[in-house]
Enzyme design. Structure first.
Site, mmCIF file in Angstrom:
data_model
loop_
_atom_site.group_PDB
_atom_site.id
_atom_site.type_symbol
_atom_site.label_atom_id
_atom_site.label_comp_id
_atom_site.label_asym_id
_atom_site.label_seq_id
_atom_site.Cartn_x
_atom_site.Cartn_y
_atom_site.Cartn_z
ATOM 1 N N ARG A 4 0.836 -1.198 0.000
ATOM 2 C CA ARG A 4 0.000 0.000 0.000
ATOM 3 C C ARG A 4 0.872 1.250 0.000
ATOM 4 O O ARG A 4 1.857 1.323 0.728
ATOM 5 C CB ARG A 4 -0.912 0.012 1.222
ATOM 6 C CG ARG A 4 -1.843 -1.177 1.308
ATOM 7 C CD ARG A 4 -2.588 -1.164 2.640
ATOM 8 N NE ARG A 4 -3.402 -2.371 2.810
ATOM 9 C CZ ARG A 4 -4.083 -2.654 3.914
ATOM 10 N NH1 ARG A 4 -4.039 -1.813 4.944
ATOM 11 N NH2 ARG A 4 -4.802 -3.762 3.998
ATOM 12 N N ASP A 23 0.919 5.570 0.423
ATOM 13 C CA ASP A 23 0.186 6.626 1.102
ATOM 14 C C ASP A 23 -0.244 7.725 0.140
ATOM 15 O O ASP A 23 0.176 7.769 -1.020
ATOM 16 C CB ASP A 23 1.060 7.249 2.199
ATOM 17 C CG ASP A 23 1.309 6.304 3.354
ATOM 18 O OD1 ASP A 23 0.466 5.432 3.600
ATOM 19 O OD2 ASP A 23 2.365 6.450 4.017
ATOM 20 N N TYR A 34 12.168 1.212 -3.480
ATOM 21 C CA TYR A 34 11.650 2.576 -3.574
ATOM 22 C C TYR A 34 12.784 3.524 -3.945
ATOM 23 O O TYR A 34 13.949 3.279 -3.626
ATOM 24 C CB TYR A 34 11.085 3.045 -2.231
ATOM 25 C CG TYR A 34 9.736 2.491 -1.857
ATOM 26 C CD1 TYR A 34 8.566 3.202 -2.131
ATOM 27 C CD2 TYR A 34 9.622 1.266 -1.209
ATOM 28 C CE1 TYR A 34 7.319 2.707 -1.777
ATOM 29 C CE2 TYR A 34 8.374 0.761 -0.845
ATOM 30 C CZ TYR A 34 7.233 1.488 -1.128
ATOM 31 O OH TYR A 34 6.000 0.989 -0.772
ATOM 32 N N ARG A 67 10.068 7.350 4.335
ATOM 33 C CA ARG A 67 9.993 8.791 4.571
ATOM 34 C C ARG A 67 10.647 9.170 5.905
ATOM 35 O O ARG A 67 11.238 10.249 6.027
ATOM 36 C CB ARG A 67 8.540 9.250 4.518
ATOM 37 C CG ARG A 67 7.948 9.170 3.117
ATOM 38 C CD ARG A 67 6.438 9.282 3.130
ATOM 39 N NE ARG A 67 6.001 10.534 3.756
ATOM 40 C CZ ARG A 67 4.732 10.774 4.096
ATOM 41 N NH1 ARG A 67 3.797 9.854 3.876
ATOM 42 N NH2 ARG A 67 4.412 11.923 4.648
#
Length: 268
Positions: free
Chosen positions: A55, A57, A115, A202
């Site tokens: 998932r 954000d 990522y 993050r």
């Protein structure tokens, strides 16, 4: 009469997350999953539930998300791509489709996720990169950040880097790769792990930029990791520059996968 077996289909999906409230379905319907499932329903003539590899954000992008579905209709792989894309907005697209074995699971079959985070280093924000890259008006010491990143590699309890609302049963993850490079005005962070906690990337970027701007020492990163306390870290960095670039699966599933990290890195 015997039940009809629904073939399991894997799809590679890309999306610009700027306009969407994350991946996961919500009552307001303003998510990537809501929009994709609406397009699938129009294509198939009935509801088509989906499961994703990871998932994302609100505001987070995907160069290569992977999902699976159990197809209620028989269609060629190319039809799943072109037919569903005809019902999707420009910010979401199916890149490929492949029938897979019934034991394939987009989330649980995945061995690793990758990522990339793009960070624009400039004294003045750029409207051309709004929603597409994070921003730092402080000069950043890439070498110091690289040294700090070394403490994060390997298997650790990453409690100091997980969101308070994270629902993962365990905070232990294995970070295989964390590269930090400079490309012109951009600092590019590349991550690969077996899985990531909520806001983990993050929170990494937030902490690394504290080191890069000289607010904290390289050793501070080791201390934050050892503390296993989110309050010891830096604030969560903006979602704008975060891209899911690849999901790794065993070769037996024969998926047309590639890590799209280079597409993001070389685009700056």
């Amino acid at each position: 009469m015997s039940d009809v077996v629904q073939p399991r289909i894997a799809l590679g999906v890309s999306y610009d997350g700027s306009a969407w409230q994350g991946w996961q379905k919500q009552p307001h319907g303003l998510t990537v999953q809501d929009t994709l499932e609406a397009a699938l329903a129009r294509f198939a003539g009935q509801p088509v539930p989906t499961v994703c590899a990871g998932r994302t954000d609100t505001g987070v992008h995907a160069a290569m998300q992977v999902i699976h579905l159990d197809a209620p209709v028989l269609r060629a792989d190319t039809a799943w791509v072109r037919g569903v894309n005809a019902h999707l907005p420009p910010s979401i697209a199916i890149r490929w489709a492949r029938e897979v074995s019934p034991d394939f699971h987009a989330r649980f079959s995945a061995r690793a996720r990758s990522y990339v985070y793009l960070l624009l280093e400039d004294q003045v924000r750029s409207p051309l990169w709004a929603g597409k890259a994070g921003w730092s008006f402080y000069p950043l010491d890439v070498e110091a950040m690289q040294q700090a990143a070394g403490y994060l590699l390997g298997e650790h309890d990453f409690s100091s880097f997980r969101a308070s609302q994270c629902q993962a049963k365990s905070p232990v993850r294995t970070l295989h790769r964390l590269d930090i490079t400079r490309r012109g005005r951009f600092v590019v962070f590349s991550f690969t792990a077996n899985a990531f906690l909520h806001h983990m990337v993050r929170n990494f970027v937030g902490a690394l930029t504290y080191v890069g701007r000289g607010r904290e020492s390289v050793q501070w990163m080791a201390d934050v990791l050892a503390a296993r306390d989110r309050r010891k870290g830096a604030p969560t960095f903006a979602p704008d520059g975060l891209y899911l670039t690849g999901v790794d699966y065993p070769a037996e599933f024969d998926l047309p996968l590639h890590d799209a990290s280079d597409e993001i890195r070389f685009g700056v």
